[in-house]
Design a protein around this motif. Structure first.
Motif, PDB file in Angstrom:
ATOM      1  N   VAL A  86      -1.958  50.450  70.841  1.00 37.69           N
ATOM      2  CA  VAL A  86      -2.030  50.479  69.690  1.00 37.69           C
ATOM      3  C   VAL A  86      -2.838  51.829  69.201  1.00 37.69           C
ATOM      4  CG1 VAL A  86      -3.607  49.323  67.852  1.00 37.69           C
ATOM      5  CG2 VAL A  86      -2.740  47.874  69.922  1.00 37.69           C
ATOM      6  N   THR A  87      -2.165  52.054  67.874  1.00 34.69           N
ATOM      7  CA  THR A  87      -2.884  53.206  67.110  1.00 34.69           C
ATOM      8  C   THR A  87      -3.227  52.924  65.649  1.00 34.69           C
ATOM      9  OG1 THR A  87      -1.142  54.941  68.014  1.00 34.69           O
ATOM     10  CG2 THR A  87      -2.134  55.328  66.191  1.00 34.69           C
ATOM     11  N   ALA A  88      -4.469  53.127  65.623  1.00 33.73           N
ATOM     12  CA  ALA A  88      -4.944  52.507  64.107  1.00 33.73           C
ATOM     13  C   ALA A  88      -5.191  53.732  63.173  1.00 33.73           C
ATOM     14  CB  ALA A  88      -6.291  52.060  64.478  1.00 33.73           C
ATOM     15  N   ILE A  89      -4.542  53.666  62.187  1.00 35.66           N
ATOM     16  CA  ILE A  89      -4.414  54.709  61.051  1.00 35.66           C
ATOM     17  C   ILE A  89      -5.149  54.113  59.869  1.00 35.66           C
ATOM     18  CG2 ILE A  89      -2.970  56.364  59.798  1.00 35.66           C
ATOM     19  CD1 ILE A  89      -0.798  55.525  62.060  1.00 35.66           C
ATOM     20  N   SER A  90      -6.371  55.072  59.543  1.00 37.79           N
ATOM     21  CA  SER A  90      -7.077  54.761  58.240  1.00 37.79           C
ATOM     22  C   SER A  90      -6.959  56.014  57.623  1.00 37.79           C
ATOM     23  CB  SER A  90      -8.499  54.054  58.455  1.00 37.79           C
ATOM     24  OG  SER A  90      -9.044  55.088  59.342  1.00 37.79           O
ATOM     25  N   ALA A  91      -7.858  55.905  56.342  1.00 38.55           N
ATOM     26  CA  ALA A  91      -7.849  57.064  55.418  1.00 38.55           C
ATOM     27  C   ALA A  91      -8.766  58.232  56.250  1.00 38.55           C
ATOM     28  CB  ALA A  91      -8.433  56.682  54.149  1.00 38.55           C
ATOM     29  N   ASN A  92      -9.800  57.643  57.075  1.00 36.85           N
ATOM     30  CA  ASN A  92     -10.594  58.679  57.418  1.00 36.85           C
ATOM     31  C   ASN A  92     -10.218  59.101  59.136  1.00 36.85           C
ATOM     32  OD1 ASN A  92     -12.094  58.728  55.229  1.00 36.85           O
ATOM     33  ND2 ASN A  92     -13.115  56.759  56.007  1.00 36.85           N
ATOM     34  N   ASP A  93      -9.591  58.320  59.804  1.00 37.15           N
ATOM     35  CA  ASP A  93      -9.287  58.572  61.095  1.00 37.15           C
ATOM     36  C   ASP A  93      -7.908  58.009  61.727  1.00 37.15           C
ATOM     37  OD1 ASP A  93     -10.152  59.608  63.553  1.00 37.15           O
ATOM     38  OD2 ASP A  93     -11.364  57.912  63.939  1.00 37.15           O
ATOM     39  N   THR A  94      -7.630  58.440  62.935  1.00 34.41           N
ATOM     40  CA  THR A  94      -6.522  57.872  63.969  1.00 34.41           C
ATOM     41  C   THR A  94      -7.042  57.784  65.152  1.00 34.41           C
ATOM     42  OG1 THR A  94      -4.783  58.818  62.258  1.00 34.41           O
ATOM     43  CG2 THR A  94      -4.192  58.175  64.483  1.00 34.41           C
ATOM     44  N   LEU A  95      -6.755  56.478  65.747  1.00 39.21           N
ATOM     45  CA  LEU A  95      -7.360  56.139  67.063  1.00 39.21           C
ATOM     46  C   LEU A  95      -6.328  55.413  67.787  1.00 39.21           C
ATOM     47  CD1 LEU A  95      -9.597  55.933  69.485  1.00 39.21           C
ATOM     48  CD2 LEU A  95     -10.046  53.773  68.176  1.00 39.21           C
ATOM     49  N   THR A  96      -5.793  55.932  68.991  1.00 39.40           N
ATOM     50  CA  THR A  96      -5.045  55.253  69.851  1.00 39.40           C
ATOM     51  C   THR A  96      -5.623  54.812  71.117  1.00 39.40           C
ATOM     52  OG1 THR A  96      -3.155  56.660  69.152  1.00 39.40           O
ATOM     53  CG2 THR A  96      -2.896  55.624  71.088  1.00 39.40           C
ATOM     54  N   TYR A  97      -5.372  53.581  71.472  1.00 38.83           N
ATOM     55  CA  TYR A  97      -6.068  52.895  72.571  1.00 38.83           C
ATOM     56  C   TYR A  97      -5.215  51.954  73.267  1.00 38.83           C
ATOM     57  CZ  TYR A  97      -6.936  48.991  69.410  1.00 38.83           C
ATOM     58  OH  TYR A  97      -6.723  47.885  68.509  1.00 38.83           O
ATOM     59  N   ASN A  98      -5.582  51.495  74.387  1.00 37.51           N
ATOM     60  CA  ASN A  98      -4.793  50.431  74.906  1.00 37.51           C
ATOM     61  C   ASN A  98      -5.752  49.104  75.297  1.00 37.51           C
ATOM     62  OD1 ASN A  98      -3.480  48.744  77.413  1.00 37.51           O
ATOM     63  ND2 ASN A  98      -2.258  50.494  77.156  1.00 37.51           N
ATOM     64  N   ARG A  99      -5.149  47.885  74.682  1.00 35.07           N
ATOM     65  CA  ARG A  99      -6.084  46.827  74.755  1.00 35.07           C
ATOM     66  C   ARG A  99      -6.220  46.247  76.017  1.00 35.07           C
ATOM     67  NH1 ARG A  99      -3.149  42.516  71.664  1.00 35.07           N
ATOM     68  NH2 ARG A  99      -5.316  41.829  71.466  1.00 35.07           N
ATOM     69  N   LYS A 100      -5.638  46.910  77.087  1.00 31.36           N
ATOM     70  CA  LYS A 100      -6.296  46.546  78.334  1.00 31.36           C
ATOM     71  C   LYS A 100      -7.431  47.144  79.068  1.00 31.36           C
ATOM     72  CE  LYS A 100      -1.445  45.668  79.855  1.00 31.36           C
ATOM     73  NZ  LYS A 100      -0.336  46.042  80.684  1.00 31.36           N
ATOM     74  N   ASP A 101      -7.851  48.120  78.126  1.00 26.65           N
ATOM     75  CA  ASP A 101      -8.894  48.949  78.823  1.00 26.65           C
ATOM     76  C   ASP A 101      -9.570  49.594  77.512  1.00 26.65           C
ATOM     77  OD1 ASP A 101     -11.002  50.641  80.244  1.00 26.65           O
ATOM     78  OD2 ASP A 101      -9.283  52.124  80.758  1.00 26.65           O
ATOM     79  N   MET A 102     -10.511  48.946  77.132  1.00 31.43           N
ATOM     80  CA  MET A 102     -11.082  49.281  75.546  1.00 31.43           C
ATOM     81  C   MET A 102     -12.634  49.843  75.978  1.00 31.43           C
ATOM     82  SD  MET A 102      -9.493  46.648  72.877  1.00 31.43           S
ATOM     83  CE  MET A 102     -10.031  45.112  73.684  1.00 31.43           C
ATOM     84  N   ASP A 103     -12.925  50.896  75.318  1.00 29.72           N
ATOM     85  CA  ASP A 103     -14.389  51.017  75.212  1.00 29.72           C
ATOM     86  C   ASP A 103     -14.926  50.496  73.799  1.00 29.72           C
ATOM     87  OD1 ASP A 103     -13.671  52.675  72.861  1.00 29.72           O
ATOM     88  OD2 ASP A 103     -13.617  54.693  74.159  1.00 29.72           O
ATOM     89  N   SER A 104     -16.585  50.658  73.559  1.00 29.08           N
ATOM     90  CA  SER A 104     -16.792  49.881  72.455  1.00 29.08           C
ATOM     91  C   SER A 104     -16.217  50.334  71.060  1.00 29.08           C
ATOM     92  CB  SER A 104     -18.297  50.300  72.656  1.00 29.08           C
ATOM     93  OG  SER A 104     -18.679  51.761  72.495  1.00 29.08           O
ATOM     94  N   THR A 105     -15.962  51.704  71.190  1.00 28.85           N
ATOM     95  CA  THR A 105     -15.358  51.868  69.926  1.00 28.85           C
ATOM     96  C   THR A 105     -13.920  51.276  69.431  1.00 28.85           C
ATOM     97  OG1 THR A 105     -16.310  54.083  69.802  1.00 28.85           O
ATOM     98  CG2 THR A 105     -14.325  53.948  68.321  1.00 28.85           C
ATOM     99  N   ALA A 106     -13.101  51.298  70.671  1.00 28.75           N
ATOM    100  CA  ALA A 106     -11.808  50.586  70.476  1.00 28.75           C
ATOM    101  C   ALA A 106     -11.970  48.960  70.386  1.00 28.75           C
ATOM    102  CB  ALA A 106     -10.805  50.901  72.061  1.00 28.75           C
TER     103      ALA A 106
END
Length: 232
Positions: A86-106
Motif C-alpha cells: 500500500v502507498t498512502a499519499i497525503s498533502a504532507n507525506d507519502t508512505l509505502t508499506y506492506n500490510r503483512k509487516d507493519m511498524d507502528s507508523t504503518a
C-alpha cells in the motif's frame, strides 16, 4: 450353416450392439446435471459488484474525498492486493508499506486505508469478512433516506480484533443486489451513527463501484476520484 446365414447372424449382432451403444449414450445425455450451488446473499452482493474479476486486479488507485459543509479532506492510495503493498499519499507525506509487516507508523496509517477501502468496496469486503462477522437478512425493509422498500442485510463485526470492533452496518439493496443506501451504527448501537446513499456507480477494471455517498440533506459528501484499476 451357409455363408449367408453366418453373415446375417453377425449383422444382427452388430445392429444390436449399435443400438445398445446409442441407447447408452442417450441415457448418459439424459442424466440430469447436478444443481448449481445457491449463492449466499453475501456472494450475490459481491458478484453484483464484480467480484468474479477481483483475481485479475493487480493495482487499484483511488482518492478518498470528504466534503462536510465548506471543509474538504482528501487522501490517495495505491494498493497492490496480490502483494499487500500500500502507498498512502497525503498533502504532507507519502508512505509505502506492506500490510503483512507493519511498524507502528504503518499500522496507524493502515487504519485510514481500511476505512477508505471499506467505503470503496464494502460489497466485496463483507464477503471477505464473513468469518469475522454475523449477518442477518430482512427481505423487506424501509430504506432510511429514499423510504423505498428494499432488502436489508445487517452485518455486525465481532467485539475483538480489527480497527472498529463490534460495529454494525445495515446495507439496503434492490433485486439487482447493488447497495443503494447504508447505515453505520458504532458499537452496534440502535441509533444510526451515519446514514448515506450509494450512487453514481461506474465500472472500472471489471469492478462496479459507487463513487458518491451523501447524507439526506447533502451537507456531507464522501466520494472517489482518480479511480484506476490495472488488471492482468
Amino acid at each position: 450353416m451357409t455363408k449367408n446365414r453366418v453373415m446375417a447372424k453377425y449383422l444382427s449382432a452388430y445392429i444390436l450392439f449399435t443400438f445398445l451403444f446409442i441407447g447408452c449414450k442417450e441415457n448418459k445425455k439424459a442424466e440430469p446435471s447436478p444443481p448449481e450451488k445457491e449463492l449466499t446473499v453475501l456472494e450475490k452482493i459481491a458478484y453484483a459488484n464484480g467480484y468474479k474479476n477481483w483475481n485479475k486486479v493487480e493495482e487499484l488507485k483511488f482518492t478518498f474525498n470528504v466534503d462536510r459543509d465548506t471543509a474538504h479532506f482528501e487522501r490517495s492510495w495505491i494498493w497492490k492486493p496480490k502483494t499487500n503493498q500500500v502507498t498512502a499519499i497525503s498533502a504532507n507525506d507519502t508512505l509505502t508499506y506492506n500490510r503483512k509487516d507493519m511498524d507502528s507508523t504503518a499500522y496507524k496509517t493502515n487504519g485510514g486505508f481500511i476505512n477508505d477501502k471499506y467505503w470503496l468496496i464494502a460489497p466485496i469486503n463483507i464477503l471477505w469478512d464473513k468469518n469475522g462477522s454475523t449477518n442477518e437478512l430482512s427481505l423487506k425493509a424501509e430504506a432510511p433516506i429514499s423510504k423505498e422498500s428494499m432488502q436489508k442485510l445487517t452485518v455486525v463485526y465481532k467485539q475483538e480484533g480489527g480497527y472498529t470492533p463490534g460495529d454494525a452496518y445495515d446495507f439496503y439493496f434492490g433485486d439487482d443486489y447493488l447497495i443503494k443506501e447504508w447505515v453505520f451504527r458504532k458499537g452496534n448501537q440502535a441509533e444510526p451513527s451515519m446514514t448515506t446513499t450509494w450512487e453514481d456507480y461506474s465500472e472500472v477494471g471489471g469492478l462496479k463501484i459507487a463513487k458518491m455517498h451523501q447524507n439526506e440533506d447533502g451537507s456531507f459528501k464522501l466520494y472517489f476520484t482518480g479511480l484506476e484499476v490495472k488488471t492482468n
